[in-house]
Motif scaffolding. Structure first.
Motif, mmCIF file in Angstrom:
data_model
loop_
_atom_site.group_PDB
_atom_site.id
_atom_site.type_symbol
_atom_site.label_atom_id
_atom_site.label_comp_id
_atom_site.label_asym_id
_atom_site.label_seq_id
_atom_site.Cartn_x
_atom_site.Cartn_y
_atom_site.Cartn_z
ATOM 1 N N LEU A 1 0.839 -1.200 0.000
ATOM 2 C CA LEU A 1 0.000 0.000 0.000
ATOM 3 C C LEU A 1 0.873 1.250 0.000
ATOM 4 C CD1 LEU A 1 -2.854 -1.097 2.409
ATOM 5 C CD2 LEU A 1 -3.047 -0.539 -0.004
ATOM 6 N N LEU B 1 2.006 1.716 -3.477
ATOM 7 C CA LEU B 1 0.903 2.244 -4.275
ATOM 8 C C LEU B 1 0.776 3.755 -4.087
ATOM 9 C CD1 LEU B 1 -2.149 -0.180 -3.949
ATOM 10 C CD2 LEU B 1 -0.955 0.495 -6.009
ATOM 11 N N THR C 1 1.356 6.472 -7.330
ATOM 12 C CA THR C 1 0.296 7.185 -8.039
ATOM 13 C C THR C 1 0.666 8.648 -8.228
ATOM 14 O OG1 THR C 1 -0.780 7.511 -5.908
ATOM 15 C CG2 THR C 1 -1.576 5.716 -7.265
ATOM 16 N N PRO C 2 0.361 9.159 -9.412
ATOM 17 C CA PRO C 2 0.709 10.543 -9.719
ATOM 18 C C PRO C 2 -0.170 11.512 -8.947
ATOM 19 C CG PRO C 2 -0.589 9.626 -11.483
ATOM 20 C CD PRO C 2 -0.336 8.509 -10.525
ATOM 21 N N ILE D 1 -14.081 8.465 -2.267
ATOM 22 C CA ILE D 1 -13.797 8.470 -3.701
ATOM 23 C C ILE D 1 -14.283 9.779 -4.304
ATOM 24 C CG2 ILE D 1 -14.342 7.424 -5.916
ATOM 25 C CD1 ILE D 1 -14.699 4.788 -4.357
ATOM 26 N N ARG E 1 -12.180 12.567 -3.237
ATOM 27 C CA ARG E 1 -10.740 12.364 -3.446
ATOM 28 C C ARG E 1 -9.985 12.368 -2.116
ATOM 29 N NH1 ARG E 1 -12.564 11.197 -7.946
ATOM 30 N NH2 ARG E 1 -11.891 12.134 -9.909
ATOM 31 N N TYR F 1 -7.845 10.743 -0.082
ATOM 32 C CA TYR F 1 -6.885 9.646 -0.163
ATOM 33 C C TYR F 1 -6.565 8.998 1.181
ATOM 34 C CZ TYR F 1 -3.415 6.916 -2.566
ATOM 35 O OH TYR F 1 -2.728 5.880 -3.107
ATOM 36 N N LEU G 1 -9.184 6.461 2.181
ATOM 37 C CA LEU G 1 -9.148 5.251 1.363
ATOM 38 C C LEU G 1 -7.991 4.348 1.776
ATOM 39 C CD1 LEU G 1 -9.971 6.376 -2.261
ATOM 40 C CD2 LEU G 1 -11.253 4.815 -0.816
ATOM 41 N N ALA H 1 -8.252 0.674 3.289
ATOM 42 C CA ALA H 1 -7.578 -0.438 2.621
ATOM 43 C C ALA H 1 -6.736 -1.221 3.616
ATOM 44 C CB ALA H 1 -6.709 0.073 1.474
ATOM 45 N N PHE I 1 -10.091 -2.196 -3.712
ATOM 46 C CA PHE I 1 -9.391 -1.137 -2.986
ATOM 47 C C PHE I 1 -8.097 -0.739 -3.674
ATOM 48 C CE2 PHE I 1 -11.578 0.034 0.849
ATOM 49 C CZ PHE I 1 -12.586 -0.906 0.903
ATOM 50 N N ILE I 2 -7.382 -1.726 -4.215
ATOM 51 C CA ILE I 2 -6.171 -1.382 -4.958
ATOM 52 C C ILE I 2 -6.548 -0.471 -6.124
ATOM 53 C CG2 ILE I 2 -4.220 -2.254 -6.267
ATOM 54 C CD1 ILE I 2 -4.373 -4.827 -4.792
ATOM 55 N N LEU J 1 -9.194 1.411 -6.429
ATOM 56 C CA LEU J 1 -9.615 2.727 -5.957
ATOM 57 C C LEU J 1 -8.407 3.612 -5.675
ATOM 58 C CD1 LEU J 1 -12.510 1.858 -3.477
ATOM 59 C CD2 LEU J 1 -12.682 2.678 -5.821
ATOM 60 N N LEU J 2 -7.424 3.039 -4.983
ATOM 61 C CA LEU J 2 -6.252 3.838 -4.631
ATOM 62 C C LEU J 2 -5.489 4.293 -5.865
ATOM 63 C CD1 LEU J 2 -5.016 1.909 -1.497
ATOM 64 C CD2 LEU J 2 -5.865 4.247 -1.577
ATOM 65 N N LEU J 3 -5.470 3.428 -6.890
ATOM 66 C CA LEU J 3 -4.732 3.793 -8.088
ATOM 67 C C LEU J 3 -5.483 4.801 -8.940
ATOM 68 C CD1 LEU J 3 -3.276 0.362 -9.249
ATOM 69 C CD2 LEU J 3 -1.979 2.382 -8.579
ATOM 70 N N VAL K 1 -8.130 6.958 -7.989
ATOM 71 C CA VAL K 1 -8.778 8.133 -7.414
ATOM 72 C C VAL K 1 -7.987 9.428 -7.597
ATOM 73 C CG1 VAL K 1 -7.877 8.197 -5.056
ATOM 74 C CG2 VAL K 1 -10.303 8.665 -5.480
ATOM 75 N N VAL K 2 -6.695 9.286 -7.868
ATOM 76 C CA VAL K 2 -5.905 10.508 -7.994
ATOM 77 C C VAL K 2 -6.079 11.205 -9.330
ATOM 78 C CG1 VAL K 2 -4.133 10.061 -6.284
ATOM 79 C CG2 VAL K 2 -3.966 9.016 -8.517
#
Lengths: 324, 326, 280
Positions: free
Chosen positions: A23, A26, A30-31, A284, A287, A289, A292, A296, C128-129, C131-133, C135-136
């Motif tokens: 996690l 991840l 992510t950008p 979501i 946003r 984060y 989330l 998770a 969830f993976i 979503l995390l990827l 949502v940004v």
């Protein structure tokens, strides 16, 4: 036995830590900057933002970030919500958890009773119309996305026929002086549709697995041998055949959990059920984060725990598995 | 002496995928008198195990017992029984011991609980009494430390012990007839002897009638009163043990005896019967043994031989006998 | 490999559910591919005033809240969903097979490391993976969606393939190949992979159904296919406020999802049954 258990616990712990690490990766991969929204939407001052960055460790090298992250998880600090700033993620989750536990618990109960019973009935009447149609129904249940089924049920039972409430966990108009019986009934009425919706997928799996497991046991000699002793059919079915399927059925526990967890995001959002799933859905949309991420982590922990309990269950249920 | 078990024209039919039928047991007659030990001898594929299952109406689906068959036990028509009455016969009047004890005991239940459950299925008594009875049965079956073994799981016991447990369970309902289907085949030779000896003892102490099903003629001598020989779903010879061993009448029986390895006499090639056992969906025409029979007559290929009575309780299904002996 | 696969497919075809499922899916795919030119009404002319209209001869599936023809939208949505599912599963399959083959064949610390990582990844529910990827992003590009779906779906496949490899590697034909000097990769490619193809195919089929459900769910949450590209999940999302007045706006896309996933699972079941050596 103790040694075996300790080893399993260690394995589970390693897996959980691995999930947390994943996690983290991840999060870094992510950008975009999850915190940037704070300034634009919430009017947080640049100074506060700098403090937060330090707290999240975003301005530090990767190694330091990782240790800060892990340290935070270890002490139960999952960060702060962006949407509900400055409320900590853990308290948000804690508030919403019970509702999801209630929903999940009811679904599991339904699976254990109705799901298993239907699967056994199907196996006992293999090839009959009952069996074939139930299989098709189960597959249809699996193929229907939970949000579609949820909306359908709401439209039918709440909007059209006005039998059941359309949303929420309790009736906001319930009089304050209402006794526990009235409250319980109110809760039950609100519980029915979400539970049915969320159960559709998992029950399909339960029925199918139970049916297959029982059919494979029926072929075995000890079932015939049990009949040859003069044991009643019901006893042979439940006491001997079904009892042997408990082991493969335990594997289901591992399958249920991810389904329930994922499904609850949709079901709770459709029914406005105030649980973790709708929290995730809101996160979501907003946003958010950190929420989330926190969700998770919690969910991964539960999955790992369920896996461990399943292993424990194997040993309890099947004497052949127990370490001598 | 009235017969305890009287089977007439037992026919078991299985539907075949093509829409036809295969008849693995075709017109078997079998009698067992009270206290008598009858051996049912045949190779695998002869239909002897199916015959045993039929006695308890346990023929696996999609097979079924044909309407024309009659199975009578102590005067009761078993082929018509259902429900409670059938359940009472299973284990209560006819007990059955199968071949592979390992696969005949439910693996997730203790040996003791399976015993108790069977006891209580046939008799009402308190839990404590049934437990006592179970331990007594285990002891009767020759299991050392029966009280300890009570809580054991099947996989924790050796093959011999498991077989003894199966025998104990078979006797739990106090049956009058014990059907033992290849009770020793899966066991070591030394254990085999022990189990057979146990069966003998029990037979005497309880006055049981025994139907011993086996492919091994060697087991039969000194144990059975009568022998019934099966081949390809039919009974080909029936005789008292002594007469059968002295002068077997059917070519198949004679071939069976010839193929028993002997330690005495000059070393010769191991005799075997030419050809292979036919499959139920392709029984040979006429006499089913004729393709492998060294004494076959021309008519054996086209006409099914009748059962020829030779003496009270003795018969053979052969054209040679019909003609007046070989 | 081709021979045994053809045999497998033939046996699956004999299964009634395999036939129904295949025919259904084929019909759906055909419609998705060939229908658009025949759909008369233009689909990109939103008309808020006219709004949703009930199914009629002109619009067999009715129109949505912007008066767009539902039939065309459902068909187009089908094209997108099937394409995405197909590509994503292909990606997952490739990754999963690669990892599984390597882990199973080479064993040792490589295997241990890879499988621990897979265990950790499987502990996090796939949604969830995703979503995390996702949502940004402000707007998720289609390629990114496929990539994300593909890279989150290979974990179970790798375990499956590894299991097959472990089962097969001690078979005489593999040892023979090794004895003859075949390199590891050659053994993997020419001997292990073809024989593991059956279970992989079953897993792939079922995975397509799962991805369709997943993508629909993501679109319902706003994280999947972005409007104005039609997606079944997105259509259900839009239909939500209209459930009572215009139920067809949710029913048709919903039914499309159910039908497609149902058909795909039927095929998967038939393949599974065909693989089972106990079946005739």
């Amino acid at each position: 036995m103790i040694g075996w258990m300790l080893r399993r616990v260690a394995q589970a712990a390693v897996t959980f830590v691995g999930a947390i690490l994943l996690l983290f990766v991840l999060m870094r991969v992510t950008p975009g900057d999850p915190l940037s929204r704070l300034t634009s939407d919430r009017g947080v001052s640049p100074q506060e933002l700098a403090v937060l960055r330090a707290r999240f460790g975003l301005d530090q090298p990767l190694g330091a970030q990782l240790s800060a992250f892990l340290a935070g998880v270890a002490r139960g600090d999952l960060g702060v919500s962006i949407e509900h700033y400055p409320e900590p993620v853990t308290s948000l989750i804690a508030t919403r958890l019970p509702a999801t536990l209630l929903l999940g618990g009811a679904v599991l109960l339904l699976n254990f009773t109705v799901g298993i019973w239907l699967g056994v009935r199907q196996a006992a009447r293999r090839g009959s119309r009952f069996d074939r149609w139930l299989s098709r129904l189960a597959l249809a249940g699996y193929a229907t996305p939970s949000f579609v089924l949820g909306l359908l049920l709401v439209a039918l039972f709440s909007l059209h026929w006005r039998l059941l409430p359309a949303a929420q966990m309790t009736d906001p108009l319930l009089p304050l002086g209402a006794g526990p019986a009235a409250r319980a009934l109110d809760l039950l009425r609100h519980l029915i549709l979400p539970v049915l919706t969320l159960s559709a997928t998992s029950i399909a799996l339960t029925m199918r697995h139970q049916r297959a497991a029982l059919l494979s046991v029926f072929r075995l000699d000890y079932v015939t041998a049990a009949r040859a002793r003069g044991l009643g059919e019901r006893r042979v079915l439940w006491g001997h055949a079904w009892r042997t399927t408990l082991v493969p059925m335990l594997t289901l526990l591992g399958l249920w959990l991810p389904i329930l967890v994922s499904g609850s995001v949709f079901v709770e959002s459709v029914f406005n059920w105030p649980g973790l799933g709708s929290l995730a859905a809101e996160a979501i949309a907003g946003r958010d984060y950190p929420v989330l991420l926190g969700a998770a982590m919690l969910v991964s922990g539960v999955v790992v725990l369920a896996g461990f309990l399943t292993d424990l269950g194997y040993a309890l249920v099947d004497p052949r598995v127990r370490p001598q | 002496m009235t017969d305890l078990l009287d089977v007439r024209n037992l026919r078991i039919v299985f539907p075949t995928p093509g829409g036809g039928q295969s008849v693995p047991v075709d017109g078997v007659n079998l009698r067992v008198a009270r206290g008598e030990t009858v051996a049912l001898v045949g190779e695998s594929g002869s239909g002897k195990s199916l015959t045993a299952l039929a006695l308890l109406r346990l023929v696996p689906a999609p097979g079924r017992i044909d309407q024309s068959s009659r199975i009578r036990f102590d005067g009761i028509d078993i082929s018509q029984l259902t429900g409670e009455a059938l359940r009472a016969v299973r284990g209560g009047r006819i007990g059955m011991v199968f071949q592979e004890a390992a696969s005949c005991l439910t693996p997730v239940l203790t040996v003791g609980s399976q015993l108790v459950e069977t006891i209580l299925a046939h008799r009402t008594m308190s839990r404590a009494e049934s437990r006592e009875r179970a331990v007594a049965l285990l002891e009767e079956a020759g299991i050392p430390d029966p009280a300890d073994r009570y809580g054991a799981y099947p996989h924790e016991l050796s093959g011999g012990l498991r077989q003894r447990v199966l025998i104990a369970i078979a006797l739990a309902g106090e049956p009058e007839l014990l059907v033992a289907d290849e009770p020793t085949t899966a066991l070591d030779v030394t254990v085999q002897a022990q189990i057979l000896e146990l069966l003998d003892r029990l037979r005497v102490s309880r006055g049981l009638a025994v139907l011993l099903i086996t492919h091994d003629l060697g087991l039969v001598a000194g144990r059975a009163d009568r022998v019934v020989v099966m081949y390809a779903g039919q009974v080909v010879e029936e005789a008292s043990t002594s007469r059968l061993f002295q002068s077997p009448q059917h070519p198949y029986t004679r071939a069976l005896f010839r193929s028993i390895p002997r330690l005495d006499g000059a070393v010769q090639r191991l005799a075997s019967i030419n050809g292979a056992v036919p499959l139920p969906d392709a029984w040979p025409g006429g006499c089913r043994f004729h393709p492998r029979c060294p004494e076959a007559l021309p008519r054996c290929a086209t006409e099914t031989p009748p059962v020829v009575p030779l003496a009270p309780g003795e018969s053979t299904r052969c054209w040679l006998a019909a003609r007046g002996g070989s | 490999m081709i021979g045994s696969l053809k045999d497998l497919l033939r046996r699956a075809w004999r299964h009634p559910s395999g036939r129904w499922g295949s025919l259904c899916l084929l019909a759906l795919a055909l419609v998705a591919v060939a229908a658009p030119p025949f759909l008369a009404s233009p689909i990109e002319m939103p008309d808020v005033v006219a709004g949703a209209t009930a199914p009629s001869l002109a619009h067999p599936f009715g129109t949505d809240q912007l008066n767009r023809d539902m039939l065309s939208r459902v068909v187009q949505g089908g094209q997108v969903s099937l394409a995405i599912a197909g590509l994503a599963v292909l990606l997952s399959l490739t990754l999963g097979s690669l990892v599984g083959l390597v882990a199973g064949y080479f064993g040792g610390w490589v295997d241990a490391l890879l499988m621990r990582a897979v265990d950790a990844a499987l502990a996090i529910p796939r949604l969830f993976i995703l979503l995390l990827l996702l949502v940004v992003w402000e707007r998720i590009p289609l390629g990114a969606l496929i990539l994300v779906l593909g890279t989150t779906g290979w974990f179970a496949t790798s375990r499956l393939v590894r299991g097959e490899v472990l089962r097969l590697r001690h078979e005489p034909f593999v040892q023979a190949a090794e004895a003859l000097g075949s390199s590891g990769w050659r053994v993997i490619g020419r001997h292990l992979l073809p024989n593991a193809a059956g279970p992989i195919l079953v897993a792939a089929t079922l995975a397509v159904g799962d991805v369709i459900l997943l993508e629909a769910g993501l679109s319902f949450l706003g994280l999947g296919i972005q409007p104005p590209t039609p997606s079944w999940g997105g259509m259900v999302l839009d239909a939500r406020p209209l459930m009572l007045q215009a139920p067809w706006t949710a029913l048709f896309p919903g039914a499309a999802i159910v039908l497609t996933v149902f058909a795909v699972n039927l095929i998967g079941d038939a393949l599974q049954a065909a693989l089972d050596p106990r079946a005739a």
